[in-house]
Design a protein around this motif. Structure first.
Motif, PDB file in Angstrom:
ATOM      1  N   GLU A 136      11.089 -40.614   3.439  1.00  0.00           N
ATOM      2  CA  GLU A 136      10.934 -41.321   4.710  1.00  0.00           C
ATOM      3  C   GLU A 136      11.768 -40.633   5.791  1.00  0.00           C
ATOM      4  O   GLU A 136      11.392 -40.596   6.960  1.00  0.00           O
ATOM      5  N   ARG A 139       9.664 -37.829   7.434  1.00  0.00           N
ATOM      6  CA  ARG A 139       8.383 -38.111   8.055  1.00  0.00           C
ATOM      7  C   ARG A 139       8.465 -37.754   9.542  1.00  0.00           C
ATOM      8  O   ARG A 139       9.424 -38.132  10.221  1.00  0.00           O
ATOM      9  N   GLU A 142       7.208 -38.813  15.687  1.00  0.00           N
ATOM     10  CA  GLU A 142       6.276 -39.131  16.772  1.00  0.00           C
ATOM     11  C   GLU A 142       4.906 -38.497  16.614  1.00  0.00           C
ATOM     12  O   GLU A 142       3.984 -38.815  17.343  1.00  0.00           O
ATOM     13  N   ALA A 145      -1.050 -38.990  13.239  1.00  0.00           N
ATOM     14  CA  ALA A 145      -1.577 -38.713  11.908  1.00  0.00           C
ATOM     15  C   ALA A 145      -2.801 -37.815  12.028  1.00  0.00           C
ATOM     16  O   ALA A 145      -3.811 -38.202  12.610  1.00  0.00           O
ATOM     17  N   PHE A 209       3.744 -37.397   2.962  1.00  0.00           N
ATOM     18  CA  PHE A 209       4.643 -37.864   4.024  1.00  0.00           C
ATOM     19  C   PHE A 209       4.639 -36.925   5.210  1.00  0.00           C
ATOM     20  O   PHE A 209       4.680 -37.379   6.369  1.00  0.00           O
ATOM     21  N   GLU A 210       4.581 -35.633   4.975  1.00  0.00           N
ATOM     22  CA  GLU A 210       4.582 -34.679   6.084  1.00  0.00           C
ATOM     23  C   GLU A 210       3.327 -34.838   6.950  1.00  0.00           C
ATOM     24  O   GLU A 210       3.364 -34.598   8.150  1.00  0.00           O
ATOM     25  N   HIS A 211       2.220 -35.235   6.330  1.00  0.00           N
ATOM     26  CA  HIS A 211       0.976 -35.397   7.074  1.00  0.00           C
ATOM     27  C   HIS A 211       0.679 -36.859   7.408  1.00  0.00           C
ATOM     28  O   HIS A 211      -0.446 -37.181   7.822  1.00  0.00           O
ATOM     29  N   ARG A 212       1.667 -37.731   7.168  1.00  0.00           N
ATOM     30  CA  ARG A 212       1.551 -39.143   7.510  1.00  0.00           C
ATOM     31  C   ARG A 212       0.308 -39.789   6.883  1.00  0.00           C
ATOM     32  O   ARG A 212      -0.419 -40.557   7.504  1.00  0.00           O
ATOM     33  N   ASP A 215       2.118 -44.880   4.320  1.00  0.00           N
ATOM     34  CA  ASP A 215       3.083 -45.643   5.108  1.00  0.00           C
ATOM     35  C   ASP A 215       4.367 -45.827   4.305  1.00  0.00           C
ATOM     36  O   ASP A 215       4.341 -45.843   3.090  1.00  0.00           O
TER      37      ASP A 215
END
Length: 215
Positions: A136, A139, A142, A145, A209-212, A215
Motif C-alpha cells: 500500500e 501504490r 494520484e 488507474a 498495486f503498481e497498476h492500481r 483496492d
C-alpha cells in the motif's frame, strides 16, 4: 534431492546460528555464506543455491542491490529477505528487485525453515495482511488507474483469479471461491505469471498495486 541454501548477513553469530539450523534438516543443505552484497553475488554464481537468505542492511553493497544484480543473471536462486521490521520499506524495495518474500530475523526457527521450503516451491511467504500493508505504501498516490497492455492478454477467468491472488488468497481459497480444483487454480496462476512476465505471486501483488488493479 535436498534444497541448497546460502546465507548473506554481516553478523557472524547470526550466520553461525542459521548455518546450524539449516544443517540440522535432512531435506536442506547449507552451501555457503557471505557477509556483504558483493560476496553474495559471487556466492550465488559459485555455490548455485536454490534459496538464498539475504540481509538488507550490510556494509558496502546492500542486500537490495545484490538482489537486483543476482536476479539479472541466468537461473537465479529464490531470494528470501531477512528484515528486522515487518513494515520495513527496504523489504518492499528488495521484493521489487526480485526477492520472493521476506521474514523477520527474530522469527521462530520452524517458521524460517517453512519459509525456505515454501519459497523453493515457488510460493510467497508473506501473509496476506502484511502484503497488503507493505505494498500500500508503494501504490501511486494520484495516478489514474490505467489497465496495462499485458493485462488485456488474460482471459476473463484468469483476470478473476489474478485479482483474488493479488488480494492474498491462497490456491485453496481461490479454488473454494471459484468452484475449481487446486490443480486448475495452479495452472491458471502459472499461465498468468507467464503472460505478465512475472516470476511469482509476490511480483503479481506488486504488479497489481503498481497498476492500481486492486483496492
Amino acid at each position: 534431492m535436498r534444497i541448497r541454501v546460502a546465507l548473506v548477513d554481516d553478523q557472524a553469530l547470526f550466520r553461525a546460528g542459521i548455518r546450524m539450523l539449516v544443517s540440522s534438516q535432512p531435506d536442506l543443505e547449507f552451501v555457503g555464506e557471505a557477509a556483504d552484497g558483493e560476496a553474495a553475488i559471487a556466492l550465488a554464481a559459485d555455490a548455485r543455491p536454490d534459496v538464498m537468505l539475504m540481509d538488507i542492511r550490510m556494509p558496502g553493497k546492500d542486500g537490495i542491490t545484490a538482489t537486483a544484480e543476482i536476479n539479472a543473471r541466468s537461473n537465479p536462486p529464490r531470494i528470501l529477505v531477512l528484515t528486522t521490521f515487518d513494515l520495513d520499506e527496504s523489504a518492499a524495495r528488495a521484493i521489487r528487485a526480485g526477492a520472493s518474500g521476506f521474514v523477520l530475523k527474530d522469527a521462530e526457527p520452524e517458521f524460517l525453515l517453512a519459509a525456505i521450503r515454501t519459497v523453493h516451491a515457488g510460493n510467497a511467504v508473506i501473509a496476506a495482511s502484511a502484503t497488503l500493508r507493505l505494498f500500500e505504501e508503494f501504490r501511486p498516490a494520484e495516478a489514474p488507474a490505467l489497465e496495462p497492455e499485458e493485462f488485456a492478454a488474460l482471459t476473463p477467468r484468469e483476470r478473476e483469479i489474478f485479482l483474488l491472488a493479488a488480494r492474498g488468497l491462497s490456491n485453496a481459497e481461490i479454488a473454494a471461491r471459484e468452484f475449481l480444483s487446486e490443480a486448475t487454480v495452479k495452472t491458471h496462476i502459472s499461465r498468468i505469471l507467464s503472460k505478465l512476465a512475472l516470476r511469482d505471486r509476490v511480483q503479481l501483488v506488486v504488479f497489481a498495486f503498481e497498476h492500481r488493479l486492486v483496492d
